[in-house]
Design a protein around this motif. Structure first.
Motif, PDB file in Angstrom:
ATOM      1  N   TRP A  15       0.804  -0.810   0.177  1.00 34.27           N
ATOM      2  CA  TRP A  15      -0.350  -0.549  -0.072  1.00 34.27           C
ATOM      3  C   TRP A  15       1.291   1.510   0.424  1.00 34.27           C
ATOM      4  O   TRP A  15       2.012   1.500   1.283  1.00 34.27           O
ATOM      5  CB  TRP A  15      -1.003  -0.618   1.039  1.00 34.27           C
ATOM      6  CG  TRP A  15      -1.666   1.554   1.482  1.00 34.27           C
ATOM      7  CD1 TRP A  15      -2.209   1.952   0.104  1.00 34.27           C
ATOM      8  CD2 TRP A  15      -1.848   1.915   1.813  1.00 34.27           C
ATOM      9  NE1 TRP A  15      -3.184   3.156   1.318  1.00 34.27           N
ATOM     10  CE2 TRP A  15      -2.973   2.706   2.137  1.00 34.27           C
ATOM     11  CE3 TRP A  15      -1.532   1.099   3.833  1.00 34.27           C
ATOM     12  CZ2 TRP A  15      -3.334   4.120   2.915  1.00 34.27           C
ATOM     13  CZ3 TRP A  15      -1.896   2.903   4.504  1.00 34.27           C
ATOM     14  CH2 TRP A  15      -2.497   3.799   4.370  1.00 34.27           C
ATOM     15  N   ASP A  16       1.313   1.774  -1.254  1.00 37.20           N
ATOM     16  CA  ASP A  16       2.265   3.094  -1.064  1.00 37.20           C
ATOM     17  C   ASP A  16       1.217   4.501  -1.869  1.00 37.20           C
ATOM     18  O   ASP A  16       0.329   3.814  -2.375  1.00 37.20           O
ATOM     19  CB  ASP A  16       2.987   2.257  -2.658  1.00 37.20           C
ATOM     20  CG  ASP A  16       3.363   3.589  -3.081  1.00 37.20           C
ATOM     21  OD1 ASP A  16       3.755   4.470  -1.989  1.00 37.20           O
ATOM     22  OD2 ASP A  16       4.252   3.414  -3.902  1.00 37.20           O
ATOM     23  N   VAL A  17       1.629   5.406  -0.887  1.00 40.74           N
ATOM     24  CA  VAL A  17       0.290   6.428  -1.064  1.00 40.74           C
ATOM     25  C   VAL A  17       1.681   8.158  -1.086  1.00 40.74           C
ATOM     26  O   VAL A  17       2.193   7.782  -0.153  1.00 40.74           O
ATOM     27  CB  VAL A  17       0.096   6.730   0.529  1.00 40.74           C
ATOM     28  CG1 VAL A  17      -1.223   8.054   0.398  1.00 40.74           C
ATOM     29  CG2 VAL A  17      -1.162   5.686   0.445  1.00 40.74           C
ATOM     30  N   TYR A  18       1.252   9.398  -1.900  1.00 38.33           N
ATOM     31  CA  TYR A  18       2.185  10.313  -1.568  1.00 38.33           C
ATOM     32  C   TYR A  18       1.039  10.865  -1.594  1.00 38.33           C
ATOM     33  O   TYR A  18       0.322  11.316  -2.665  1.00 38.33           O
ATOM     34  CB  TYR A  18       3.205  10.123  -3.137  1.00 38.33           C
ATOM     35  CG  TYR A  18       3.216  11.560  -3.018  1.00 38.33           C
ATOM     36  CD1 TYR A  18       4.980  11.947  -2.442  1.00 38.33           C
ATOM     37  CD2 TYR A  18       3.198  12.119  -4.382  1.00 38.33           C
ATOM     38  CE1 TYR A  18       5.120  13.174  -2.817  1.00 38.33           C
ATOM     39  CE2 TYR A  18       3.865  13.232  -4.060  1.00 38.33           C
ATOM     40  CZ  TYR A  18       4.591  13.958  -4.001  1.00 38.33           C
ATOM     41  OH  TYR A  18       5.358  15.159  -3.878  1.00 38.33           O
ATOM     42  N   ARG A  19       1.567  12.286  -1.303  1.00 37.39           N
ATOM     43  CA  ARG A  19       0.795  13.003  -1.465  1.00 37.39           C
ATOM     44  C   ARG A  19       0.847  14.643  -1.321  1.00 37.39           C
ATOM     45  O   ARG A  19       1.809  15.146  -0.424  1.00 37.39           O
ATOM     46  CB  ARG A  19      -0.428  13.473  -0.385  1.00 37.39           C
ATOM     47  CG  ARG A  19      -0.534  12.604   0.822  1.00 37.39           C
ATOM     48  CD  ARG A  19      -1.786  12.746   2.372  1.00 37.39           C
ATOM     49  NE  ARG A  19      -1.069  12.516   3.232  1.00 37.39           N
ATOM     50  CZ  ARG A  19      -1.944  13.868   4.030  1.00 37.39           C
ATOM     51  NH1 ARG A  19      -3.292  13.706   4.019  1.00 37.39           N
ATOM     52  NH2 ARG A  19      -1.078  13.910   5.099  1.00 37.39           N
ATOM     53  N   GLU A  20       0.886  15.473  -2.582  1.00 36.56           N
ATOM     54  CA  GLU A  20       1.412  16.421  -3.052  1.00 36.56           C
ATOM     55  C   GLU A  20       0.871  18.102  -1.971  1.00 36.56           C
ATOM     56  O   GLU A  20      -0.294  17.486  -2.076  1.00 36.56           O
ATOM     57  CB  GLU A  20       1.435  16.682  -4.732  1.00 36.56           C
ATOM     58  CG  GLU A  20       1.843  17.934  -5.141  1.00 36.56           C
ATOM     59  CD  GLU A  20       3.545  17.828  -5.170  1.00 36.56           C
ATOM     60  OE1 GLU A  20       3.749  18.812  -5.300  1.00 36.56           O
ATOM     61  OE2 GLU A  20       4.412  17.223  -4.560  1.00 36.56           O
ATOM     62  N   ALA A  21       0.859  18.176  -1.125  1.00 36.77           N
ATOM     63  CA  ALA A  21       0.892  19.991  -0.967  1.00 36.77           C
ATOM     64  C   ALA A  21       0.153  18.891   0.546  1.00 36.77           C
ATOM     65  O   ALA A  21      -0.398  19.903   1.424  1.00 36.77           O
ATOM     66  CB  ALA A  21      -0.572  20.208  -1.523  1.00 36.77           C
TER      67      ALA A  21
END
Length: 362
Positions: free
Chosen positions: A302-308
């Motif tokens: 499970w892989d998450v990236y959040r810009e801002a």
């Protein structure tokens, strides 16, 4: 006239003889010969490399091509020891079309003095000491790519706009392992380094060295729990625009027959040449690897990236991977990824990707 018998040779001057005969100077006596140096150094050398090939297909809209063959990279390296305590490594990478920061390039070029486990000094170009996953060889990650946290924040392909550097930079680092346990492993590992901040094969451009470090605790032989920090700055190679790179991360890893790995990373700092870009971002992942049978190991992530650092800018990947190793140093890998990219256009937010990769090491 004098006959030959009456002719006598003139006395030979001692200084003249010295001029004709080479004299060994004190300096030459003091300098060891090349043979002596090699005997003292006892150098060892090992050649190797690996190739990663890939076929991928996706149902994502608005793509120039929905399937493609790709040679991810070819890497060749040599390493070894000299003077007993000095380890060296040189690694070349070849991929992409020739051009600026593309094509053949040096990715590793360093020497490490290893007088003791508690203190080792590395100098040259090598992996930045940030994150658990960043130092992993691509063959050992277990999935088709590094996590987004490692890609975007641990600088495999940095969000800041840095040229492709594969998580590396030029600098000096002190690291070591402390407090031995009864089973032989060390309870504490530390690493701290100073780097240019410009990535591989580039000089410093802003008189600000990046300070990067980490420390982890290993209560068990295969388990590590740690934290990392990064205080740096990057300057655009084209416009000279500078942006801060203030980051921290924390995570754990367990690597044995089973694999459990997870990290959270936070970034503060803009994007070079994009003044309007968000100055904050974060990312996290959780990976589990399960041995299914001999030569077959399956992974889920499970892989998450959040810009801002906002959910409406989040990109989430759910990946399943199967790694089959019929013989040592040969891996067939199948990856299935479901992506939900909230920042994309409405018709392109949800899509699937399948890829088959071949890893061969020699």
């Amino acid at each position: 006239m004098l006959c030959a018998a009456q002719m006598t040779a003139a006395p030979v001057d001692a200084d003249s003889t010295a001029m004709l005969t080479p004299r060994t100077t004190d300096t030459e006596k003091a300098l060891p010969s090349l043979q002596t140096i090699l005997q003292q150094a006892q150098p060892t050398i090992k050649f190797g490399g690996y190739i990663v090939g890939k076929y991928s297909a996706t149902d994502k809209d608005r793509q120039a091509a929905h399937s493609s063959f790709d040679l991810r990279f070819v890497r060749l390296y040599l390493n070894g020891y000299c003077f007993k305590d000095f380890y060296y490594r040189l690694q070349m990478e070849m991929n992409d079309a020739p051009g600026v920061d593309k094509g053949p390039r040096i990715v590793d070029a360093f020497i490490e003095w290893q007088p003791m486990d508690e203190a080792r000094v590395k100098l040259g170009q090598f992996k930045r000491s940030f994150g658990f996953e960043n130092p992993y060889n691509p063959l050992d990650v277990g999935l088709g790519s590094y996590s987004q946290a490692t890609m975007k924040i641990a600088s495999i392909g940095d969000r800041i706009g840095e040229h492709k550097s594969s998580g590396r930079d030029v600098g000096i680092q002190l690291q070591g392992d402390l407090l031995p346990a009864q089973d032989g492993h060390k309870y504490v590992h530390y690493q701290v380094g100073l780097f240019n901040g410009q990535g591989i094969n580039h000089k410093d451009k802003d008189n600000h060295k990046d300070l990067i470090g980490g420390m982890w605790f290993s209560p068990l032989k295969d388990l590590a729990i740690g934290a990392f920090g990064w205080n740096g700055r990057y300057t655009s190679e084209t416009t000279g625009m500078s942006v801060d790179r203030i980051r921290w991360g924390a995570g754990l890893k367990y690597e044995s027959a089973w694999t459990v790995r997870g990290e959270y990373m936070n970034s503060v700092g803009g994007v070079a040449d994009k003044p309007s870009a968000p100055h904050r971002a974060d990312a996290w992942y959780a990976t589990v690897g399960v041995p299914v049978m001999d030569k077959l190991k399956c992974y889920g992530r499970w892989d998450v990236y959040r810009e801002a650092k906002k959910w409406d800018k989040a990109k989430t990947d759910w990946t399943l991977a199967a790694n089959y190793t019929p013989i040592k140093n040969l891996i067939f890998q199948l990856n299935l990824t479901r992506t939900f990219d909230r920042s994309a256009a409405l018709g392109s937010r949800r899509y699937n990707t399948i890829d088959l990769q071949l890893y061969a090491r020699f």
